[in-house]
Design a protein around this motif. Structure first.
Motif, PDB file in Angstrom:
ATOM      1  N   GLU A  82       0.813  -1.219   0.000  1.00 42.81           N
ATOM      2  CA  GLU A  82       0.000   0.000   0.000  1.00 42.81           C
ATOM      3  C   GLU A  82       0.849   1.273   0.000  1.00 42.81           C
ATOM      4  N   LEU A  83       2.138   1.170   0.299  1.00 40.71           N
ATOM      5  CA  LEU A  83       3.042   2.320   0.256  1.00 40.71           C
ATOM      6  C   LEU A  83       3.659   2.531  -1.122  1.00 40.71           C
ATOM      7  N   SER A  84       3.515   1.548  -2.003  1.00 36.09           N
ATOM      8  CA  SER A  84       4.264   1.552  -3.268  1.00 36.09           C
ATOM      9  C   SER A  84       3.940   2.726  -4.190  1.00 36.09           C
ATOM     10  N   ASP A  85       2.723   3.220  -4.168  1.00 38.86           N
ATOM     11  CA  ASP A  85       2.360   4.323  -5.064  1.00 38.86           C
ATOM     12  C   ASP A  85       3.050   5.633  -4.714  1.00 38.86           C
ATOM     13  N   TYR A  86       3.483   5.785  -3.472  1.00 39.33           N
ATOM     14  CA  TYR A  86       4.061   7.053  -3.025  1.00 39.33           C
ATOM     15  C   TYR A  86       5.547   6.966  -2.676  1.00 39.33           C
ATOM     16  N   ALA A  87       6.111   5.778  -2.668  1.00 36.27           N
ATOM     17  CA  ALA A  87       7.486   5.582  -2.202  1.00 36.27           C
ATOM     18  C   ALA A  87       8.526   6.304  -3.046  1.00 36.27           C
ATOM     19  N   ASP A  88       8.253   6.497  -4.329  1.00 36.75           N
ATOM     20  CA  ASP A  88       9.223   7.138  -5.216  1.00 36.75           C
ATOM     21  C   ASP A  88       8.956   8.625  -5.405  1.00 36.75           C
ATOM     22  N   GLY A  89       7.870   9.120  -4.822  1.00 33.64           N
ATOM     23  CA  GLY A  89       7.490  10.516  -5.032  1.00 33.64           C
ATOM     24  C   GLY A  89       8.124  11.462  -4.035  1.00 33.64           C
ATOM     25  N   GLU A  90       7.489  12.610  -3.883  1.00 36.47           N
ATOM     26  CA  GLU A  90       7.987  13.625  -2.956  1.00 36.47           C
ATOM     27  C   GLU A  90       7.824  13.157  -1.514  1.00 36.47           C
ATOM     28  N   PHE A  91       8.772  13.577  -0.670  1.00 36.02           N
ATOM     29  CA  PHE A  91       8.736  13.175   0.736  1.00 36.02           C
ATOM     30  C   PHE A  91       7.466  13.647   1.428  1.00 36.02           C
ATOM     31  N   THR A  92       7.034  14.873   1.148  1.00 32.06           N
ATOM     32  CA  THR A  92       5.852  15.397   1.841  1.00 32.06           C
ATOM     33  C   THR A  92       4.603  14.597   1.494  1.00 32.06           C
ATOM     34  N   GLU A  93       4.455  14.204   0.231  1.00 35.88           N
ATOM     35  CA  GLU A  93       3.302  13.389  -0.162  1.00 35.88           C
ATOM     36  C   GLU A  93       3.376  12.006   0.468  1.00 35.88           C
ATOM     37  N   PHE A  94       4.581  11.455   0.536  1.00 43.26           N
ATOM     38  CA  PHE A  94       4.792  10.137   1.134  1.00 43.26           C
ATOM     39  C   PHE A  94       4.429  10.164   2.617  1.00 43.26           C
ATOM     40  N   GLU A  95       4.890  11.196   3.325  1.00 48.32           N
ATOM     41  CA  GLU A  95       4.576  11.339   4.746  1.00 48.32           C
ATOM     42  C   GLU A  95       3.091  11.565   4.961  1.00 48.32           C
ATOM     43  N   MET A  96       2.475  12.366   4.083  1.00 49.36           N
ATOM     44  CA  MET A  96       1.047  12.622   4.205  1.00 49.36           C
ATOM     45  C   MET A  96       0.257  11.335   3.969  1.00 49.36           C
ATOM     46  N   TYR A  97       0.673  10.544   2.990  1.00 50.04           N
ATOM     47  CA  TYR A  97      -0.005   9.277   2.738  1.00 50.04           C
ATOM     48  C   TYR A  97       0.115   8.365   3.951  1.00 50.04           C
ATOM     49  N   LEU A  98       1.296   8.296   4.558  1.00 43.97           N
ATOM     50  CA  LEU A  98       1.480   7.477   5.757  1.00 43.97           C
ATOM     51  C   LEU A  98       0.552   7.950   6.866  1.00 43.97           C
ATOM     52  N   ASP A  99       0.517   9.253   7.109  1.00 42.77           N
ATOM     53  CA  ASP A  99      -0.359   9.785   8.160  1.00 42.77           C
ATOM     54  C   ASP A  99      -1.820   9.438   7.887  1.00 42.77           C
ATOM     55  N   ASN A 100      -2.244   9.577   6.636  1.00 41.78           N
ATOM     56  CA  ASN A 100      -3.628   9.259   6.278  1.00 41.78           C
ATOM     57  C   ASN A 100      -3.910   7.762   6.404  1.00 41.78           C
ATOM     58  N   LEU A 101      -2.937   6.941   6.055  1.00 44.13           N
ATOM     59  CA  LEU A 101      -3.087   5.494   6.176  1.00 44.13           C
ATOM     60  C   LEU A 101      -3.218   5.084   7.640  1.00 44.13           C
ATOM     61  N   ILE A 102      -2.408   5.670   8.497  1.00 48.13           N
ATOM     62  CA  ILE A 102      -2.500   5.379   9.934  1.00 48.13           C
ATOM     63  C   ILE A 102      -3.853   5.817  10.466  1.00 48.13           C
ATOM     64  N   THR A 103      -4.326   6.978  10.049  1.00 45.40           N
ATOM     65  CA  THR A 103      -5.637   7.456  10.494  1.00 45.40           C
ATOM     66  C   THR A 103      -6.734   6.508  10.032  1.00 45.40           C
ATOM     67  N   GLN A 104      -6.668   6.036   8.795  1.00 43.90           N
ATOM     68  CA  GLN A 104      -7.671   5.090   8.294  1.00 43.90           C
ATOM     69  C   GLN A 104      -7.663   3.805   9.119  1.00 43.90           C
ATOM     70  N   LYS A 105      -6.480   3.312   9.427  1.00 43.41           N
ATOM     71  CA  LYS A 105      -6.374   2.098  10.239  1.00 43.41           C
ATOM     72  C   LYS A 105      -6.895   2.348  11.654  1.00 43.41           C
ATOM     73  N   ALA A 106      -6.617   3.528  12.183  1.00 42.78           N
ATOM     74  CA  ALA A 106      -7.100   3.875  13.522  1.00 42.78           C
ATOM     75  C   ALA A 106      -8.627   3.944  13.547  1.00 42.78           C
ATOM     76  N   VAL A 107      -9.210   4.566  12.539  1.00 38.17           N
ATOM     77  CA  VAL A 107     -10.670   4.683  12.476  1.00 38.17           C
ATOM     78  C   VAL A 107     -11.315   3.297  12.442  1.00 38.17           C
ATOM     79  N   SER A 108     -10.693   2.358  11.750  1.00 37.47           N
ATOM     80  CA  SER A 108     -11.275   1.014  11.680  1.00 37.47           C
ATOM     81  C   SER A 108     -11.220   0.275  13.015  1.00 37.47           C
ATOM     82  N   HIS A 109     -10.423   0.761  13.966  1.00 38.62           N
ATOM     83  CA  HIS A 109     -10.307   0.114  15.277  1.00 38.62           C
ATOM     84  C   HIS A 109     -10.931   0.924  16.412  1.00 38.62           C
TER      85      HIS A 109
END
Length: 158
Positions: A82-109
């Motif tokens: 799930e990180l593969s789409d952003y791993a080669d891009g800009e650092f800020t987008e990659f970090e934002m995607y990680l933060d959003n992914l963690i939030t999505q996982k948190a919401v599901s729990h």
């Protein structure tokens, strides 16, 4: 194979916390190796920067980055895909995607009534809100355009 299974080092009783641990470690490793490459450090330096935790092969990561290949190649087919789409891009987008992914996982729990996942989810939700306040305030104080600020704001824990 789940992220939780791939982490013998994570001994937390919270599967959510182990997932967040794996994602955060992988993102940190990827960013460290990319920064090492961009600043002209050698491969040995980059290998010393990575944690080697979880499902990410550190040696393969370093060889791919220093070979100017796509990082998404080594993430495909792993628990970190799930990180593969952003791993080669800009650092800020990659970090934002990680933060959003963690939030999505948190919401599901957040409605789990057994175990500590609900508390972990609440904590990460509050951390996302605090980060958003910092992004907004620093953007306003720095004179950044409102559209750019709104693009940088993370998803919230509702």
């Amino acid at each position: 194979l789940s992220l939780h299974d791939a982490l013998p080092i994570c001994e937390a009783e919270s599967p959510l916390l182990c997932e967040i641990y794996a994602l955060t470690a992988a993102v940190s490793d990827i960013k460290s190796v990319r920064r090492s490459f961009l600043t002209g450090k050698d491969e040995a330096f980059a290998l010393n920067c990575v944690s080697g935790v979880g499902d990410l092969d550190s040696k393969k990561l370093v060889s791919i980055v220093y070979g100017s290949k796509s990082i998404s190649e080594i993430l495909k087919g792993t628990s970190l895909e799930e990180l593969s789409d952003y791993a080669d891009g800009e650092f800020t987008e990659f970090e934002m995607y990680l933060d959003n992914l963690i939030t999505q996982k948190a919401v599901s729990h957040k409605s789990d009534i057994y175990g500590s996942d609900a508390v972990v989810a609440y904590y990460y939700g509050k951390m996302a809100e605090i980060k958003n306040v910092r992004i907004i305030l620093s953007g306003i104080l720095g004179g950044v355009d409102k559209e750019i600020i709104s693009k940088r704001v993370r998803e919230i824990y509702v």
